[in-house]
Design a protein around this motif. Structure first.
Motif, short mmCIF file in Angstrom:
data_model
loop_
_atom_site.label_atom_id
_atom_site.label_comp_id
_atom_site.label_asym_id
_atom_site.label_seq_id
_atom_site.Cartn_x
_atom_site.Cartn_y
_atom_site.Cartn_z
N ALA A 208 0.83 -1.20 0.00
CA ALA A 208 0.00 0.00 0.00
C ALA A 208 0.87 1.26 0.00
N HIS A 209 1.95 1.24 -0.80
CA HIS A 209 2.83 2.41 -0.92
C HIS A 209 2.09 3.52 -1.66
N LEU A 210 2.31 4.76 -1.24
CA LEU A 210 1.75 5.88 -1.97
C LEU A 210 2.40 5.99 -3.34
N PRO A 211 1.68 6.48 -4.35
CA PRO A 211 0.31 6.99 -4.31
C PRO A 211 -0.72 5.86 -4.27
N SER A 212 -1.82 6.09 -3.58
CA SER A 212 -2.85 5.07 -3.43
C SER A 212 -3.82 5.15 -4.61
N PHE A 213 -3.45 4.47 -5.68
CA PHE A 213 -4.28 4.44 -6.89
C PHE A 213 -4.88 3.05 -7.03
N ALA A 214 -5.98 2.81 -6.34
CA ALA A 214 -6.65 1.53 -6.47
C ALA A 214 -7.24 1.39 -7.88
N ALA A 215 -7.29 0.17 -8.38
CA ALA A 215 -7.93 -0.08 -9.66
C ALA A 215 -9.40 0.31 -9.58
N PRO A 216 -10.01 0.68 -10.71
CA PRO A 216 -11.40 1.17 -10.69
C PRO A 216 -12.38 0.26 -9.95
N ARG A 217 -12.21 -1.05 -10.05
CA ARG A 217 -13.17 -1.96 -9.42
C ARG A 217 -13.14 -1.87 -7.90
N PHE A 218 -12.07 -1.32 -7.32
CA PHE A 218 -11.96 -1.21 -5.86
C PHE A 218 -12.25 0.19 -5.33
N GLN A 219 -12.34 1.15 -6.23
CA GLN A 219 -12.57 2.53 -5.80
C GLN A 219 -13.96 2.66 -5.17
N GLY A 220 -13.99 3.19 -3.95
CA GLY A 220 -15.24 3.33 -3.23
C GLY A 220 -15.69 2.06 -2.54
N SER A 221 -14.84 1.04 -2.51
CA SER A 221 -15.24 -0.25 -1.91
C SER A 221 -15.16 -0.25 -0.39
N THR A 222 -14.55 0.76 0.21
CA THR A 222 -14.47 0.86 1.66
C THR A 222 -15.00 2.23 2.10
N LYS A 223 -15.11 2.40 3.38
CA LYS A 223 -15.51 3.70 3.93
C LYS A 223 -14.29 4.43 4.49
N GLY B 165 -11.77 5.87 2.41
CA GLY B 165 -11.11 6.68 1.40
C GLY B 165 -10.23 5.91 0.42
N PRO B 166 -9.47 6.64 -0.41
CA PRO B 166 -8.65 6.01 -1.45
C PRO B 166 -7.61 5.03 -0.90
N HIS B 167 -7.04 5.35 0.26
CA HIS B 167 -6.04 4.42 0.79
C HIS B 167 -6.70 3.16 1.34
N GLY B 168 -7.86 3.32 1.94
CA GLY B 168 -8.60 2.14 2.37
C GLY B 168 -8.96 1.25 1.19
N ASP B 169 -9.34 1.87 0.07
CA ASP B 169 -9.66 1.10 -1.14
C ASP B 169 -8.43 0.37 -1.66
N PHE B 170 -7.27 1.02 -1.54
CA PHE B 170 -6.02 0.41 -2.01
C PHE B 170 -5.68 -0.82 -1.17
N ILE B 171 -5.92 -0.74 0.13
CA ILE B 171 -5.68 -1.90 0.99
C ILE B 171 -6.68 -3.01 0.69
N ALA B 172 -7.91 -2.63 0.31
CA ALA B 172 -8.88 -3.64 -0.11
C ALA B 172 -8.38 -4.38 -1.35
N GLU B 173 -7.73 -3.66 -2.28
CA GLU B 173 -7.14 -4.31 -3.45
C GLU B 173 -6.00 -5.22 -3.04
N LEU B 174 -5.16 -4.76 -2.11
CA LEU B 174 -4.07 -5.59 -1.59
C LEU B 174 -4.62 -6.91 -1.04
N ASP B 175 -5.69 -6.81 -0.27
CA ASP B 175 -6.29 -8.01 0.33
C ASP B 175 -6.86 -8.93 -0.74
N PHE B 176 -7.47 -8.36 -1.75
CA PHE B 176 -7.99 -9.15 -2.87
C PHE B 176 -6.88 -9.95 -3.54
#
Length: 518
Positions: free
Chosen positions: A275-290, A292-303
């Motif tokens: 989850a190194h900056l910049p936190s650019f989650a792929a589109p399918r993960f954007q907004g997947s958490t509450k 923000g963008p970094h939370g979404d990026f960690i959701a992608e990491l977990d996926f």
């Protein structure tokens, strides 16, 4: 007909014996997250606003280490130490982290590495993702680029952008991952979406060289997006797809290897961008958490962790695959500042400090290990370091490390399997910062051989709000009892001089002798 069946079984039994799982040579998959904090993972922090379900399932199915540490508080030295079992300050390198096309390789040509050792044991080895241990690109006349002095291009880039323009991408890299024990490599030189060269490397080449200057105006805008240097980008290189590309490459390599050589054990080192900056989650993960963008990026990491585990299941090799998940250091300062303020989430919880700091938040990291064939689910409070992967993997096959290898590596195999091991346990642990400031931990006592964090400045600026008063401001170092003071708030340097003396002597001896392992 019975005779035919018996003859068939006689032919089949040897094949079955060869294919049976061998606990002395399990497959090994190391998944290394980047800048993921101890408090980001739900099984370590019940108050996490982004509890990653796949990591939590991994924790329940395997061993969760509660006292695990990265060798350094930043990327490059941690990765060197993970791959060699040796603290990187011993190399004399004090440059922090590589950027752009920095090199040469920090790993010496004659040094035994984790993949090199496993390769000698018959393993197939592959690395996918962020390398960041230095490598050597060449100019058109064959000069190593780190030997070339170039003027700044006036873009705030120092010399890095100018260096990239001088490269001859038809010439091979001479000291990359495939020269340090890996059969195959696909990834990037440094931080994939940060460090000037936005292009993929495959083995020792850049198959699609960079051609245009990155247009940062087209990148997302949010507090976690301001980490992109204006470097050169290759056609087709998309910042929000990097980790999915890495996933695809690891899945393809695993599938091809198991199909082609099902009886040969494998070692995969999957080094994420997240989850190194910049936190650019792929589109399918954007907004997947509450969160923000970094939370979404960690959701992608977990996926991605979940997909890698699912691939092992699909290939039928999960039972005898040792999966090791961790992070290269603590969470980034920008991440901690905004996640705490904007989302009530603390990536470093419950520790003091963050990336670059010698306090626990800078180097205490998640460490989850799963090995269904030989290790039962457990919670382990033994102190371990990522340098220990080398000795642990050596212990799997009862391989003795040579005297000039794994100088800071101790096996934690017995903790996983519950089988007694005569190898020495870790008596103390060394930590180093981005400035190569050192500290030493022995049991409940931790001695920092410097003032302050050893990394970040808390005297002014955004981090000043997290500054804590030094209870021994005249002391040249710091001493904390982590059992009674896990938050490192009370400096006991002046109150316990006998402990200071013992730990400083032990630290100095370790520096002089060149090793902490006997």
């Amino acid at each position: 007909m019975n005779r035919l069946l018996l003859l068939s079984l006689c032919w089949l039994l040897p094949a079955l014996a060869v294919a049976a799982p061998d606990p002395r040579r399990p497959n090994i998959v190391v998944i290394l997250a980047d800048d993921l904090g101890y408090g980001d993972v739900g099984c370590y922090n019940p108050e996490s606003k982004i509890p990653p379900p796949n990591l939590d399932r991994l924790a329940k199915a395997g061993a969760r280490f509660t006292d695990a540490h990265s060798p350094s508080t930043v990327c490059t030295p941690s990765r060197y130490s993970l791959l060699t079992g040796r603290m990187s300050f011993r190399t004399g390198y004090r440059g922090g982290v590589f950027a752009g096309v920095g090199g040469p390789s920090l790993i010496e040509a004659d040094r035994l590495t984790l993949p090199g050792m496993l390769k000698k044991q018959g393993y197939a080895t592959a690395a996918v993702g962020k390398w960041h241990v230095g490598l050597t690109f060449q100019t058109k006349d064959g000069t190593p680029i780190h030997q070339v002095k170039v003027p700044s291009e006036g873009l705030g880039a120092g010399n890095e952008l100018a260096r990239i323009r001088l490269l001859d991408f038809n010439r091979p890299i001479t000291d990359g991952p495939v020269h340090r024990g890996f059969d195959y490599f696909f990834g990037t030189a440094c931080c994939p979406t940060t460090d000037w060269l936005y292009a993929y490397i495959e083995n020792d080449r850049v198959p699609i060289p960079p051609t245009t200057l990155l247009d940062t105006s087209k990148l997302p805008k949010h507090p976690y997006a301001n980490d992109c240097r204006r470097g050169l980008v290759a056609p087709g290189f998309e910042h929000d797809q990097v980790d999915l590309v890495f996933l695809e490459k690891s899945q393809a390599w695993l599938t091809d290897h198991v199909k082609r050589a099902p009886n040969q054990p494998f070692f995969l080192y999957h080094a994420m961008q997240a989850a190194h900056l910049p936190s650019f989650a792929a589109p399918r993960f954007q907004g997947s958490t509450k969160a923000g963008p970094h939370g979404d990026f960690i959701a992608e990491l977990d996926f991605i962790v979940g997909e890698l585990l699912a691939t092992l299941d699909k290939l039928g090799v999960a039972e005898n695959t040792l999966v090791i998940f961790s992070s290269d250091n603590g969470p980034e300062t920008t991440t901690v500042l905004h996640m705490r303020a904007d989302h009530g989430h603390d990536p470093a919880r419950p520790w003091r400090g963050m990336k670059r700091d010698n306090w626990e938040g800078g180097h205490r990291v998640p460490l989850l290990v799963r090995w269904p064939l030989a290790a039962k689910p457990s919670v382990i409070d033994q102190t371990v370091c990522l340098t220990d992967l080398l000795a642990t993997c050596a212990a799997l096959s009862d391989t003795a490390l040579p005297r000039n290898a794994g100088e800071d590596s101790f096996s934690f195999l017995s903790s996983l399997t519950g089988v007694a091991d005569q190898r020495p346990q870790r008596p103390f642990t060394l930590h180093q910062t981005i400035k190569s400031e050192l500290s030493i931990r022995r049991g409940e006592w931790k001695y920092l051989d410097h003032r302050g964090s050893g990394g970040n400045s808390y005297e002014k600026g955004a981090l000043a709000t997290f500054a804590l008063p030094d209870t021994a401001p005249t002391a040249p170092g710091q001493l904390y009892n982590l059992k009674t003071d896990p938050g490192e708030r009370t400096n006991l340097y002046l109150e316990r001089p006998e402990i200071v003396k013992e730990l400083k002597a032990l630290l100095d001896e370790s520096k002089t002798s060149g090793r902490s392992a006997p």
